[in-house]
Design a protein around this motif. Structure first.
Motif, PDB file in Angstrom:
ATOM      1  N   THR A  58       0.834  -1.198   0.000  1.00  0.00           N
ATOM      2  CA  THR A  58       0.000   0.000   0.000  1.00  0.00           C
ATOM      3  C   THR A  58       0.869   1.249   0.000  1.00  0.00           C
ATOM      4  OG1 THR A  58      -0.060  -0.056   2.406  1.00  0.00           O
ATOM      5  CG2 THR A  58      -1.847  -1.186   1.232  1.00  0.00           C
ATOM      6  N   GLY A  59       0.253   2.344  -0.455  1.00  0.00           N
ATOM      7  CA  GLY A  59       0.942   3.626  -0.447  1.00  0.00           C
ATOM      8  C   GLY A  59       2.121   3.680  -1.381  1.00  0.00           C
ATOM      9  N   CYS A  60       2.023   2.990  -2.518  1.00  0.00           N
ATOM     10  CA  CYS A  60       3.174   2.939  -3.419  1.00  0.00           C
ATOM     11  C   CYS A  60       3.246   4.150  -4.340  1.00  0.00           C
ATOM     12  CB  CYS A  60       3.147   1.658  -4.234  1.00  0.00           C
ATOM     13  SG  CYS A  60       1.762   1.558  -5.390  1.00  0.00           S
ATOM     14  N   TYR A  61       2.138   4.902  -4.484  1.00  0.00           N
ATOM     15  CA  TYR A  61       2.153   6.036  -5.419  1.00  0.00           C
ATOM     16  C   TYR A  61       3.240   7.061  -5.076  1.00  0.00           C
ATOM     17  CZ  TYR A  61       0.802  10.294  -7.823  1.00  0.00           C
ATOM     18  OH  TYR A  61       0.828  11.426  -8.579  1.00  0.00           O
ATOM     19  N   PRO A  62       3.383   7.476  -3.806  1.00  0.00           N
ATOM     20  CA  PRO A  62       4.464   8.431  -3.500  1.00  0.00           C
ATOM     21  C   PRO A  62       5.843   7.877  -3.834  1.00  0.00           C
ATOM     22  CG  PRO A  62       2.905   8.294  -1.685  1.00  0.00           C
ATOM     23  CD  PRO A  62       2.573   7.170  -2.610  1.00  0.00           C
ATOM     24  N   LEU A  63       6.026   6.568  -3.675  1.00  0.00           N
ATOM     25  CA  LEU A  63       7.332   5.973  -3.976  1.00  0.00           C
ATOM     26  C   LEU A  63       7.594   5.974  -5.472  1.00  0.00           C
ATOM     27  CD1 LEU A  63       7.168   2.957  -1.495  1.00  0.00           C
ATOM     28  CD2 LEU A  63       8.414   5.104  -1.206  1.00  0.00           C
ATOM     29  N   VAL A  64       6.562   5.621  -6.252  1.00  0.00           N
ATOM     30  CA  VAL A  64       6.695   5.651  -7.715  1.00  0.00           C
ATOM     31  C   VAL A  64       7.010   7.071  -8.179  1.00  0.00           C
ATOM     32  CG1 VAL A  64       5.471   5.337  -9.895  1.00  0.00           C
ATOM     33  CG2 VAL A  64       5.191   3.663  -8.065  1.00  0.00           C
ATOM     34  N   LYS A  65       6.300   8.016  -7.611  1.00  0.00           N
ATOM     35  CA  LYS A  65       6.521   9.421  -7.956  1.00  0.00           C
ATOM     36  C   LYS A  65       7.950   9.845  -7.636  1.00  0.00           C
ATOM     37  CE  LYS A  65       4.740  14.066  -7.003  1.00  0.00           C
ATOM     38  NZ  LYS A  65       3.761  14.849  -6.202  1.00  0.00           N
ATOM     39  N   GLU A  66       8.438   9.406  -6.479  1.00  0.00           N
ATOM     40  CA  GLU A  66       9.803   9.756  -6.060  1.00  0.00           C
ATOM     41  C   GLU A  66      10.837   9.206  -7.037  1.00  0.00           C
ATOM     42  OE1 GLU A  66      12.672  11.276  -3.147  1.00  0.00           O
ATOM     43  OE2 GLU A  66      10.586  11.684  -3.641  1.00  0.00           O
ATOM     44  N   VAL A  67      10.657   7.951  -7.433  1.00  0.00           N
ATOM     45  CA  VAL A  67      11.597   7.332  -8.373  1.00  0.00           C
ATOM     46  C   VAL A  67      11.553   8.037  -9.723  1.00  0.00           C
ATOM     47  CG1 VAL A  67      12.114   5.229  -9.664  1.00  0.00           C
ATOM     48  CG2 VAL A  67      11.569   5.084  -7.233  1.00  0.00           C
ATOM     49  N   LEU A  68      10.344   8.270 -10.244  1.00  0.00           N
ATOM     50  CA  LEU A  68      10.197   8.869 -11.574  1.00  0.00           C
ATOM     51  C   LEU A  68      10.726  10.300 -11.614  1.00  0.00           C
ATOM     52  CD1 LEU A  68       6.708   7.538 -12.727  1.00  0.00           C
ATOM     53  CD2 LEU A  68       8.976   6.793 -13.481  1.00  0.00           C
ATOM     54  N   LEU A  69      10.434  11.067 -10.572  1.00  0.00           N
ATOM     55  CA  LEU A  69      10.899  12.456 -10.548  1.00  0.00           C
ATOM     56  C   LEU A  69      12.421  12.536 -10.561  1.00  0.00           C
ATOM     57  CD1 LEU A  69       8.445  14.221  -8.059  1.00  0.00           C
ATOM     58  CD2 LEU A  69       8.626  14.574 -10.532  1.00  0.00           C
ATOM     59  N   ASN A  70      13.065  11.614  -9.876  1.00  0.00           N
ATOM     60  CA  ASN A  70      14.520  11.685  -9.773  1.00  0.00           C
ATOM     61  C   ASN A  70      15.247  11.043 -10.945  1.00  0.00           C
ATOM     62  OD1 ASN A  70      15.323  12.951  -7.048  1.00  0.00           O
ATOM     63  ND2 ASN A  70      13.632  11.610  -6.504  1.00  0.00           N
ATOM     64  N   ILE A  71      14.525  10.176 -11.671  1.00  0.00           N
ATOM     65  CA  ILE A  71      15.133   9.592 -12.866  1.00  0.00           C
ATOM     66  C   ILE A  71      14.763  10.400 -14.117  1.00  0.00           C
ATOM     67  CG2 ILE A  71      13.288   8.011 -13.606  1.00  0.00           C
ATOM     68  CD1 ILE A  71      15.329   5.909 -14.113  1.00  0.00           C
ATOM     69  N   LEU A  72      13.892  11.390 -13.941  1.00  0.00           N
ATOM     70  CA  LEU A  72      13.380  12.166 -15.070  1.00  0.00           C
ATOM     71  C   LEU A  72      14.477  12.804 -15.924  1.00  0.00           C
ATOM     72  CD1 LEU A  72      10.840  13.118 -16.517  1.00  0.00           C
ATOM     73  CD2 LEU A  72      10.776  15.101 -14.974  1.00  0.00           C
ATOM     74  N   PRO A  73      15.540  13.389 -15.345  1.00  0.00           N
ATOM     75  CA  PRO A  73      16.578  13.977 -16.208  1.00  0.00           C
ATOM     76  C   PRO A  73      17.196  12.973 -17.176  1.00  0.00           C
ATOM     77  CG  PRO A  73      16.841  14.737 -13.952  1.00  0.00           C
ATOM     78  CD  PRO A  73      15.804  13.655 -13.918  1.00  0.00           C
ATOM     79  N   VAL A  74      17.457  11.755 -16.700  1.00  0.00           N
ATOM     80  CA  VAL A  74      18.027  10.725 -17.578  1.00  0.00           C
ATOM     81  C   VAL A  74      17.002  10.290 -18.614  1.00  0.00           C
ATOM     82  CG1 VAL A  74      19.019   8.418 -17.673  1.00  0.00           C
ATOM     83  CG2 VAL A  74      19.590   9.931 -15.773  1.00  0.00           C
ATOM     84  N   LEU A  75      15.762  10.089 -18.183  1.00  0.00           N
ATOM     85  CA  LEU A  75      14.707   9.678 -19.114  1.00  0.00           C
ATOM     86  C   LEU A  75      14.485  10.719 -20.201  1.00  0.00           C
ATOM     87  CD1 LEU A  75      11.959   8.094 -16.815  1.00  0.00           C
ATOM     88  CD2 LEU A  75      13.526   6.926 -18.366  1.00  0.00           C
ATOM     89  N   ALA A  76      14.567  11.981 -19.835  1.00  0.00           N
ATOM     90  CA  ALA A  76      14.364  13.056 -20.808  1.00  0.00           C
ATOM     91  C   ALA A  76      15.401  12.984 -21.927  1.00  0.00           C
ATOM     92  CB  ALA A  76      14.426  14.412 -20.104  1.00  0.00           C
ATOM     93  N   ILE A  77      16.646  12.730 -21.556  1.00  0.00           N
ATOM     94  CA  ILE A  77      17.706  12.621 -22.565  1.00  0.00           C
ATOM     95  C   ILE A  77      17.470  11.418 -23.464  1.00  0.00           C
ATOM     96  CG2 ILE A  77      20.169  12.180 -22.903  1.00  0.00           C
ATOM     97  CD1 ILE A  77      20.669  13.806 -20.356  1.00  0.00           C
ATOM     98  N   VAL A  78      17.155  10.279 -22.855  1.00  0.00           N
ATOM     99  CA  VAL A  78      16.933   9.056 -23.626  1.00  0.00           C
ATOM    100  C   VAL A  78      15.770   9.237 -24.601  1.00  0.00           C
ATOM    101  CG1 VAL A  78      16.264   6.635 -23.477  1.00  0.00           C
ATOM    102  CG2 VAL A  78      17.902   7.579 -21.845  1.00  0.00           C
ATOM    103  N   LEU A  79      14.679   9.824 -24.139  1.00  0.00           N
ATOM    104  CA  LEU A  79      13.513  10.024 -25.004  1.00  0.00           C
ATOM    105  C   LEU A  79      13.824  10.986 -26.145  1.00  0.00           C
ATOM    106  CD1 LEU A  79      10.646  10.229 -22.356  1.00  0.00           C
ATOM    107  CD2 LEU A  79      11.068   8.389 -23.995  1.00  0.00           C
ATOM    108  N   MET A  80      14.528  12.054 -25.854  1.00  0.00           N
ATOM    109  CA  MET A  80      14.859  13.018 -26.902  1.00  0.00           C
ATOM    110  C   MET A  80      15.729  12.388 -27.985  1.00  0.00           C
ATOM    111  SD  MET A  80      15.401  16.836 -25.336  1.00  0.00           S
ATOM    112  CE  MET A  80      16.246  16.443 -23.815  1.00  0.00           C
ATOM    113  N   VAL A  81      16.702  11.570 -27.553  1.00  0.00           N
ATOM    114  CA  VAL A  81      17.629  10.974 -28.521  1.00  0.00           C
ATOM    115  C   VAL A  81      16.971   9.841 -29.305  1.00  0.00           C
ATOM    116  CG1 VAL A  81      19.777   9.667 -28.778  1.00  0.00           C
ATOM    117  CG2 VAL A  81      19.679  11.625 -27.225  1.00  0.00           C
ATOM    118  N   LEU A  82      16.276   8.944 -28.611  1.00  0.00           N
ATOM    119  CA  LEU A  82      15.742   7.743 -29.260  1.00  0.00           C
ATOM    120  C   LEU A  82      14.400   7.976 -29.946  1.00  0.00           C
ATOM    121  CD1 LEU A  82      16.607   4.911 -26.712  1.00  0.00           C
ATOM    122  CD2 LEU A  82      17.862   5.650 -28.730  1.00  0.00           C
ATOM    123  N   VAL A  83      13.510   8.730 -29.307  1.00  0.00           N
ATOM    124  CA  VAL A  83      12.160   8.903 -29.851  1.00  0.00           C
ATOM    125  C   VAL A  83      12.089  10.093 -30.807  1.00  0.00           C
ATOM    126  CG1 VAL A  83       9.735   9.293 -29.278  1.00  0.00           C
ATOM    127  CG2 VAL A  83      11.152   7.833 -27.806  1.00  0.00           C
TER     128      VAL A  83
END
Length: 399
Positions: free
Chosen positions: A202-227
């Motif tokens: 239970t209560g996993c949404y804040p944890l998912v949000k925490e992971v995604l927010l902090n990995i967002l800079p890397v994901l942004a680069i990957v998406l820009m380059v690949l997609v």
């Protein structure tokens, strides 16, 4: 025979690297030795050096590496990875996934010896499990490197793309299935870990949000380059700029960050790699090596594969390996390196680099867990051999 000159230079390089001579002086010295053996005029030598220094591709590669160094330092300094890993640790009740994902997430940043940072996390995730020290070492080391097949932040991909003159996006797309295959091939080694850790779901949404927010800079680069097929220079520059603005860096604050992040020796090394490639072309070693390979009874892709494997074993670093392997492959093929050949040779060089104590991540991991190096290497044989066989089969089918 002219080709023997190039082969003798390469053999000397391998001996010096085996003796752990610094790579940058070896590369530059080999370039000078090539010029002497092929009796290159001083004016032609200086012209080759000038061409290397002024080549837009070389300049762009160096700028990209500087931006990546700054990006990595900024993420570490402001705790992005720490927060992401903490959230991930609390989010996953499946200990098998957790044990694999912890080193994989550390691997999002191309740090030398990065497996040393993930080793304590893997130790914590696998505590009170029946895993041996060797199995823990394997998991930490193996999953630390799955991104290097497809993440545009890694210099090995940038160097391969530049030297072979292949589009980075296409190269990543061709290598992406191998990154997925690597993750699957390592799964049997996770099966002795109990699945559940007993953490409530239970209560996993804040944890998912925490992971995604902090990995967002890397994901942004990957998406820009690949997609969106944005050039990696622009993608990393944009994300780095946003982070600098977000954290309110002034010019005076940026200077210490720049000094801490930028590793001049790596920039010099990459410059040496590009100069070595230019000297192979300038001396005319291209034609002589091509003739030699045509005279051999063994298919040339096997020769290149063995060559890449040996270079990887000796250097112990994937990016450095590619900088030595591909200039020679480009020379031997007359500058026409197909995508299937580039992928196969990349996999061969990568495999070699995974099997050597000269690989800093392997040495640090084995030392941390106090494991038997020979047993860890034996565990690597099956997945790495399977990967190499698949790459060879794909090359044969494609050609």
């Amino acid at each position: 025979m002219p080709a023997l000159k190039l082969l003798s230079v390469f053999a000397l390089m391998m001996v010096l690297l085996w003796l752990r001579a610094p790579l940058a002086p070896v590369i530059f010295g080999s370039s000078c030795l090539l010029a002497l053996l092929y009796r290159l005029a001083p004016a032609a030598f200086l012209a080759a050096l000038r061409q290397t220094l002024t080549d837009p591709a070389t300049i762009e590669l160096e700028i990209v590496l500087v931006l990546i160094m700054l990006f990595e330092r900024l993420l570490g300094k402001h705790g992005y990875l720490d927060r992401m890993l903490a959230g991930l640790h609390n989010l996953l009740p499946n200990r098998r996934l957790l044990a694999a994902m912890l080193p994989a997430f550390i691997g999002l940043m191309p740090s030398l010896g990065g497996a040393f940072f993930s080793a304590p996390l893997v130790a914590q995730a696998t505590a009170d499990t029946p895993l041996s020290a060797e199995e823990k070492s394997f998991i930490n080391y193996y999953y630390r490197h799955i991104w290097e097949y497809c993440l545009p932040l890694y210099p090995s991909l940038l160097i391969t793309s530049r030297v072979c003159e292949l589009p980075l996006t296409k190269l990543i797309q061709a290598l992406l299935p191998y990154g997925l295959l690597v993750a699957l091939l390592g799964w049997p080694f996770l099966r002795r870990i109990p699945v559940a850790k007993g953490r409530p779901g239970t209560g996993c949404y804040p944890l998912v949000k925490e992971v995604l927010l902090n990995i967002l800079p890397v994901l942004a680069i990957v998406l820009m380059v690949l997609v969106f097929q944005v050039r990696v220079l622009i993608a990393v520059g944009l994300v780095l700029g946003v982070l600098l603005v977000r954290h309110r860096y002034t010019p005076l604050q940026f200077l210490p960050l720049f000094r801490e992040a930028v590793q001049v020796k790596i920039l010099v090394l990459v410059l040496g790699i590009m100069f070595f490639k230019q000297m192979i072309l300038t001396t005319g070693a291209v034609a002589s090596l091509s003739y030699l390979l045509e005279a051999l009874a063994v298919p040339e892709f096997i020769v290149f594969g063995i060559f890449g494997l040996l270079v990887g074993i000796i250097t112990g670093t994937v990016s450095y390996s590619m900088g030595i392997i591909f200039p020679v492959v480009v020379a031997a093929t007359g500058g026409q390196v197909s995508m299937p050949l580039a992928v196969f040779v990349f996999i061969a060089g990568f495999t070699g680099a995974m099997f050597t104590p000269m690989h800093l991540c392997l040495t640090l991991t084995v030392d941390f867990f106090r494991a038997d190096l020979r047993q860890v290497l034996r565990m690597l044989v099956l997945p790495e051999a399977a990967l190499l066989v698949v790459a060879a089969a794909v090359y044969i089918i494609a050609t």
